[in-house]
Design a protein around this motif. Structure first.
Motif, PDB file in Angstrom:
ATOM      1  N   TRP A 110       0.826  -1.221   0.000  1.00 59.47           N
ATOM      2  CA  TRP A 110       0.000   0.000   0.000  1.00 59.47           C
ATOM      3  C   TRP A 110       0.851   1.257   0.000  1.00 59.47           C
ATOM      4  N   LEU A 111       1.876   1.307   0.845  1.00 59.23           N
ATOM      5  CA  LEU A 111       2.657   2.532   0.988  1.00 59.23           C
ATOM      6  C   LEU A 111       3.345   2.926  -0.306  1.00 59.23           C
ATOM      7  N   GLU A 112       3.721   1.949  -1.121  1.00 61.69           N
ATOM      8  CA  GLU A 112       4.460   2.227  -2.344  1.00 61.69           C
ATOM      9  C   GLU A 112       3.587   2.306  -3.591  1.00 61.69           C
ATOM     10  N   THR A 113       2.430   1.672  -3.566  1.00 59.67           N
ATOM     11  CA  THR A 113       1.632   1.617  -4.794  1.00 59.67           C
ATOM     12  C   THR A 113       0.321   2.381  -4.716  1.00 59.67           C
ATOM     13  N   ASP A 114      -0.260   2.528  -3.528  1.00 59.32           N
ATOM     14  CA  ASP A 114      -1.594   3.112  -3.413  1.00 59.32           C
ATOM     15  C   ASP A 114      -1.646   4.407  -2.602  1.00 59.32           C
ATOM     16  N   ALA A 115      -0.771   4.534  -1.616  1.00 60.58           N
ATOM     17  CA  ALA A 115      -0.867   5.679  -0.703  1.00 60.58           C
ATOM     18  C   ALA A 115      -0.520   6.978  -1.416  1.00 60.58           C
ATOM     19  N   GLU A 116      -1.360   7.978  -1.235  1.00 60.30           N
ATOM     20  CA  GLU A 116      -1.115   9.296  -1.817  1.00 60.30           C
ATOM     21  C   GLU A 116      -0.449  10.173  -0.756  1.00 60.30           C
ATOM     22  N   LEU A 117       0.859  10.020  -0.605  1.00 61.63           N
ATOM     23  CA  LEU A 117       1.576  10.742   0.435  1.00 61.63           C
ATOM     24  C   LEU A 117       2.433  11.874  -0.116  1.00 61.63           C
ATOM     25  N   LYS A 118       2.355  12.131  -1.434  1.00 58.87           N
ATOM     26  CA  LYS A 118       3.254  13.112  -2.047  1.00 58.87           C
ATOM     27  C   LYS A 118       3.200  14.484  -1.382  1.00 58.87           C
ATOM     28  N   PRO A 119       2.022  15.068  -1.119  1.00 58.73           N
ATOM     29  CA  PRO A 119       2.018  16.397  -0.493  1.00 58.73           C
ATOM     30  C   PRO A 119       2.681  16.397   0.877  1.00 58.73           C
ATOM     31  N   ALA A 140       9.677  11.256  -8.825  1.00 50.58           N
ATOM     32  CA  ALA A 140       8.296  11.252  -8.347  1.00 50.58           C
ATOM     33  C   ALA A 140       8.016   9.981  -7.575  1.00 50.58           C
ATOM     34  N   PRO A 141       7.142  10.045  -6.569  1.00 56.07           N
ATOM     35  CA  PRO A 141       6.828   8.845  -5.809  1.00 56.07           C
ATOM     36  C   PRO A 141       6.069   7.849  -6.663  1.00 56.07           C
ATOM     37  N   PRO A 142       6.100   6.559  -6.291  1.00 58.54           N
ATOM     38  CA  PRO A 142       5.393   5.549  -7.057  1.00 58.54           C
ATOM     39  C   PRO A 142       3.915   5.885  -7.179  1.00 58.54           C
ATOM     40  N   GLN A 143       3.327   5.600  -8.329  1.00 57.36           N
ATOM     41  CA  GLN A 143       1.925   5.898  -8.564  1.00 57.36           C
ATOM     42  C   GLN A 143       1.031   4.748  -8.131  1.00 57.36           C
ATOM     43  N   ALA A 144      -0.235   5.038  -8.023  1.00 54.45           N
ATOM     44  CA  ALA A 144      -1.194   4.034  -7.562  1.00 54.45           C
ATOM     45  C   ALA A 144      -1.561   3.101  -8.700  1.00 54.45           C
ATOM     46  N   ALA A 145      -0.585   2.347  -9.169  1.00 52.83           N
ATOM     47  CA  ALA A 145      -0.799   1.395 -10.247  1.00 52.83           C
ATOM     48  C   ALA A 145      -0.002   0.150  -9.955  1.00 52.83           C
ATOM     49  N   PRO A 146      -0.442  -1.019 -10.458  1.00 52.62           N
ATOM     50  CA  PRO A 146       0.312  -2.239 -10.207  1.00 52.62           C
ATOM     51  C   PRO A 146       1.644  -2.193 -10.906  1.00 52.62           C
ATOM     52  N   PRO A 147       2.667  -2.967 -10.395  1.00 53.65           N
ATOM     53  CA  PRO A 147       3.944  -2.972 -11.053  1.00 53.65           C
ATOM     54  C   PRO A 147       3.821  -3.471 -12.464  1.00 53.65           C
ATOM     55  N   PRO A 148       4.652  -2.972 -13.384  1.00 50.16           N
ATOM     56  CA  PRO A 148       4.562  -3.420 -14.753  1.00 50.16           C
ATOM     57  C   PRO A 148       4.884  -4.891 -14.878  1.00 50.16           C
TER      58      PRO A 148
END
Length: 591
Positions: free
Chosen positions: A445-454, A498-506
């Motif tokens: 979650w922390l790397e793929t889904d969490a919107e923590l950028k701000p 940029a931080p990882p986006q809320a998308a599955p790994p390629p």
């Protein structure tokens, strides 16, 4: 608890906060302590607190804290009765356990044969299967080809994890989402496993997409007693490393909780386990599956201590002295909720978690009811680039999870650390996030889904905004009040940072990592920090894209992929695996 008087003196074969923790436990029990230290740690807190100290010449872990011969020399010179290995380094080393035993001393940990069985994920799975512990579908043994992966996929489906048998922390691990990726994944996992663990062996497991990471703490004595001290939820992770831990897990049913406890106890008993250990599980839809067993004390053991009132280090010393456990299963009661936050010397800005070694100008831990701070540093100490960046562990206890989260938010506000950047902002962002407070997170979650950028945006200082002198490819940044010259990062690097986006790994990718650090537009890829080259993928004459990783820089036990920053042909590769580099050193040249 009576003192394990069998021990007159204990050597602590570790450093940092865990060495301090063991030294203090020994003092509580009237046992003298012996510290060992590298050249870089000569004045460290664990050395200052111990009754005696012996030097391990050198600075690298291989020369010092991983050097069995040097540890044994210190043991002989100090005439200590026992060795406590802490966690990490040699804590799960059969070589150290056997050497200590041969010397007629006591290794404060499980027998070497139990370490060996549980140290390989293949034999650990086999032991778990024999003990009746639920397993994620996996290979019966090691695999060596993509064909075996495809055959496994036909039986169990995709995605599949190719994992190093003798590894951890996400290294030597690749995710395979269809058969076409199998050959490359096996080869890559084998190379990484060989590089990091000295063993190329890999095996397969069915990959769970959104699991929770839940582990059970056990402790066993030489009289046949094995006791579960409840579970911990360690789901908040980045780069497959835990960031926040809590006890107990609140999203599993009572039936699952009891079944996990019983499975962990059965597994430990089946391999003749002695001492403190942790059985780790993945949980999905209230079903649990064996992951691995850690044959040592865990970093996150304090949360278990706070909810049970059991001193795990004291129990380790007691058991190693041949005494029975001081607690029976019927005595164990879990009260309230505890949270642990690992305060690392890392800058989480942009989701990168870059290591930040340096001298601590201020360390002021919070105080108050239900608050504990386990640290290996004080103001004036230096966080070395040679070792991991764990400054300390901030632990809170309260009557329930919401109250523990509220207390954790309060103590983070009060925590003051200056001189290096820390993971404090990341903890604050996680603790405020509705997914975490709602207990709905999963391991990625922390790397793929969490919107923590701000919340993790770097602060701009006047020094950062100052114009660069002509021809100077460096810039000044200010971190916690200290100025640093660092290689200039070109504008196009913002995308890579940029931080990882809320998308599955390629498809075909390995475990998700923080975004890479980029080279500059002039085609010269420079070291962004001091560290050691862990991998080099660039080759002279090869064509690279701007986002391609050209090498991996390891600093403070963390991997930092470095990308090209410019598309072109590689004309020079100036580093090799194992080479030490300083900020600004040229790594690769691209035309």
């Amino acid at each position: 608890m009576s003192s394990p008087s069998h021990f007159r003196k204990v050597l602590v074969a570790n450093r940092g906060e865990i060495a301090v923790r063991v030294v203090r436990a020994c003092r509580d029990l009237g046992i003298a302590s012996v510290a060992v230290h590298s050249d870089a740690d000569a004045g460290a807190l664990h050395v200052r607190l111990a009754d005696e100290a012996y030097a391990l010449p050198g600075t690298s872990p291989a020369d010092t804290y991983l050097n069995v011969e040097m540890i044994m020399k210190a043991l002989a010179e100090s005439q200590a009765d026992a060795v406590h290995p802490g966690y990490g380094f040699l804590s799960e080393s059969t070589a150290l356990a056997e050497a200590v035993t041969r010397a007629g001393k006591t290794f404060i940990g499980p027998p070497a044969d139990a370490i060996a069985v549980m140290g390989s994920k293949v034999t650990a799975r086999q032991a778990a299967e024999r003990a009746g512990v639920p397993l994620v579908p996996g290979s019966d043994g090691p695999v060596t080809s993509g064909a075996e992966v495809r055959a496994f996929g036909e039986r169990h489906g995709y995605p599949i994890t190719v994992k190093a048998s003798y590894g951890g922390g996400g290294r030597g691990m690749r995710i395979v989402r269809d058969g076409a990726e199998a050959d490359d994944a096996v080869a890559a996992a084998q190379r990484e496993a060989q590089a990091y663990f000295g063993q190329p062996e890999v095996y397969l497991e069915r990959y769970l997409e959104r699991p929770r990471h839940v582990e059970v703490q056990i402790v066993a004595d030489t009289h046949g007693a094995v006791v579960s001290l409840g579970n911990r939820d360690c789901t908040v992770q980045r780069r497959h490393q835990k960031l926040i831990e809590e006890a107990p897990c609140t999203v599993i049913s009572d039936g699952t909780r009891q079944a996990m406890d019983e499975a962990a106890v059965a597994l430990a008993a089946s391999v003749g386990y002695v001492g403190a250990g942790t059985v780790e599980f993945l949980v999905e839809d209230d079903a649990f599956y064996f992951l691995e067993m850690n044959t040592r004390l865990q970093v996150e053991h304090p949360v278990t201590e706070l909810v049970t009132g059991v001193d795990l280090v004291a129990e380790q010393l007691r058991v190693a002295a041949g005494l029975p456990l001081s607690v029976r299963q019927e005595d164990v009661t879990v009260r309230g909720h505890a949270l642990e936050m690992r305060i690392n010397a890392e800058d989480p800005a942009g989701g990168l978690f870059r290591p930040t070694p340096g001298t601590l100008t201020e360390v002021r831990p919070p105080l108050g009811f239900g608050v504990r701070f386990d640290s290996g540093y004080e103001a004036g100490d230096t966080v070395s680039e040679y070792y991991d960046g764990l400054l300390g562990k901030l632990i809170v206890h309260a009557q329930d999870r919401p109250a523990a989260i509220a207390r954790a938010q309060r103590v983070l506000e009060e925590l003051r650390v200056s001189g290096v950047a820390t993971t404090k902002p990341a903890h604050q962002a996680v603790l405020r996030h509705p997914v975490f407070t709602g207990d709905r997170h999963h391991t990625t979650w922390l790397e793929t889904d969490a919107e923590l950028k701000p919340a993790l945006a770097p602060e701009t200082s006047p020094a950062e905004a100052a114009p660069r002198p002509a021809g100077d490819d460096r810039s000044v940044v200010v971190v916690a009040g200290r100025e640093y010259w660092v290689p200039y990062v070109a504008e196009q690097a913002s995308a890579a940072a940029a931080p990882p986006q809320a998308a599955p790994p390629p498809s075909g990718s390995g475990p998700r990592r923080a975004a890479g650090m980029s080279g500059s537009s002039d085609g010269v890829v420079r070291a962004p920090m001091q560290g050691t080259i862990a991998a080099v993928s660039a080759q002279v004459g090869s064509e690279v894209a701007a986002e391609d990783v050209v090498c991996v820089l390891e600093a403070m036990k963390m991997e930092n992929p470095v990308t090209a920053g410019k598309a072109g042909r590689v004309t020079e590769v100036r580093v090799t695996v194992g080479a030490g580099v300083s900020p600004g050193d040229t790594l690769v040249v691209i035309e």
